[in-house]
Enzyme design. Sequence first.
Site, PDB file in Angstrom:
ATOM      1  N   LYS A  35     -11.965  -1.816  18.871  1.00 51.79           N
ATOM      2  CA  LYS A  35     -10.597  -2.283  19.131  1.00 51.79           C
ATOM      3  C   LYS A  35     -10.137  -1.964  20.553  1.00 51.79           C
ATOM      4  O   LYS A  35      -8.966  -2.143  20.888  1.00 51.79           O
ATOM      5  CB  LYS A  35      -9.635  -1.679  18.099  1.00 51.79           C
ATOM      6  N   LYS A  64     -14.113   2.144  15.214  1.00 51.35           N
ATOM      7  CA  LYS A  64     -12.832   1.444  15.438  1.00 51.35           C
ATOM      8  C   LYS A  64     -12.333   1.659  16.864  1.00 51.35           C
ATOM      9  O   LYS A  64     -11.780   0.751  17.483  1.00 51.35           O
ATOM     10  CB  LYS A  64     -11.774   1.932  14.433  1.00 51.35           C
ATOM     11  N   LYS A 101       7.903 -17.378 -10.546  1.00 45.91           N
ATOM     12  CA  LYS A 101       7.305 -16.150 -11.093  1.00 45.91           C
ATOM     13  C   LYS A 101       6.053 -16.472 -11.919  1.00 45.91           C
ATOM     14  O   LYS A 101       6.082 -17.397 -12.742  1.00 45.91           O
ATOM     15  CB  LYS A 101       8.354 -15.466 -11.987  1.00 45.91           C
ATOM     16  N   ASP A 122      -4.551  -5.723   5.031  1.00 42.27           N
ATOM     17  CA  ASP A 122      -5.731  -6.449   5.512  1.00 42.27           C
ATOM     18  C   ASP A 122      -5.842  -7.854   4.924  1.00 42.27           C
ATOM     19  O   ASP A 122      -6.533  -8.704   5.470  1.00 42.27           O
ATOM     20  CB  ASP A 122      -6.997  -5.646   5.184  1.00 42.27           C
ATOM     21  N   ASN A 137       0.847  -1.204   0.000  1.00 40.57           N
ATOM     22  CA  ASN A 137       0.000   0.000   0.000  1.00 40.57           C
ATOM     23  C   ASN A 137       0.875   1.244   0.000  1.00 40.57           C
ATOM     24  O   ASN A 137       2.102   1.153  -0.019  1.00 40.57           O
ATOM     25  CB  ASN A 137      -0.985  -0.026   1.165  1.00 40.57           C
ATOM     26  N   PHE A 190      -4.780   4.489  14.592  1.00 43.02           N
ATOM     27  CA  PHE A 190      -5.024   5.456  13.520  1.00 43.02           C
ATOM     28  C   PHE A 190      -6.182   4.920  12.698  1.00 43.02           C
ATOM     29  O   PHE A 190      -6.418   3.705  12.673  1.00 43.02           O
ATOM     30  CB  PHE A 190      -3.777   5.615  12.637  1.00 43.02           C
TER      31      PHE A 190
END
Length: 404
Positions: A343, A339, A291, A281, A212, A325
């Site tokens: 959490k 969240k 490959k 995730d 990401n 975050f």
Amino acid sequence: MTSGNREPRNIVLGVSGGIACYKAVELVRLLVRDGFTVQVIMTREALEFVTPLTFQTISGRSVATETFSLTQESEIGHINLADQADLLVIAPATANIIGKIATGIADDLLTTVIMATRAQVLIAPSMNVHMYENPILQGNISKLKGLGYHFMEPVEGYLACGYEGRGRLPEPQDIVEEIHGLVKKKDLVGERLLITAGPNREPLDPIRYIGNRSSGKMGYALARIGVRRGAEVTLISGPTSLRPPQGVRLISVLTAAEMRQAVLKEFSAATAVLMAAAVADYHPEKLLPKKIKRGRDPIQLRLKPNPDILREVGMRKNGQILIGFAAETEALVANAKKKLHEKNLDLIVANNVTEEGSGFDVDTNVATILDRKGGVHSLPLMSKEELADRIYDYLLALKNSTSS
Ligand code: PMT
């Protein structure tokens, strides 16, 4: 809420005569960038290496060189310089200037200002390795350290005199970091911070991975400011191109599974956990040993969910402050609130990653900090370092409110 960012800002930089004078120019540039006022004093020998005009242009202030110049004394004044300094830095410091300070000689502007100042003094020596190892110099350094002067060790490497060894001036960025550490209030002493940063890489085959856009800048800023404010910092980082902040214990990981393992191992020793990492995730269900060949037909990837590290930590927490975050693209506050509770966090820092100057791979962020009592604090655009400072102010306020 007070900002931990209010710190002394007046630096007097003494430049003595060595080839590393050129690095002092970059040091001034970085200090000015960080909001410091820098008054440069050059010794007569330093004038042989760099012109005052160079320092004047970068610092935006006249350079002081002479004790007995009528114009300089009326405009700048050596006692003024000594009084106004929040920190006096000598970089590069020659064996000669260290010897003079250690024996109380004040025969030029710089040594006179050092004699007259009550500010902290940071000395960064730079010289030939044999001069640095000379017992007379080492004796002078020990004496000055005993009197409360701060020193930075020169670094090893190629020296201008042709020798290899310890004697190079530390990199300007490292001197800046030391300066921040000296002027910053140490209100996080005793805290052991566990910080995560950066992206994960989930391998598909020996060549490719899913990743990401996280650069690690937010987590590294938290680590850097944590150290400056006196905390012990362990930084668990995914792959980034960033230089690890000085004084941080770095644990490098690649995948979310590796990050989870490291976090769970380190978490019980921490007093606070700050999860700025953009944890992957999902990971590919199969890691292919060879490959994947290019073909004409579309291919399908099956992805398996990764464990939610923060949720696991939230379930096991035992007195730690837990700060998460939330990277959101819509319904910032509602999603972050969800969240925060799911959490079991104490605070959550929500950033809308689609907003200009916010989120991934930029030096700034726009954040909203939510707490468990329903407080929602929207902060303006600021650097990630300033935001780190604000987050620590919230952390301390939370600690104070629970201990009183
Ligand atoms: O690295 P930069 O380029 O500076 O960018 C900074 C940032 C945008 C990455 C950072 O500010 C940020 O928002 N980090 C959290 C990104 C994220 O994963 O958000 P989330 O909403 O998907 O996750 C919520 C929280 O759970 C986060 O603290 C995350 O670390 C944690 N998490 C998420 C998924 C997972 N499997 N395990 C987790 O622990």
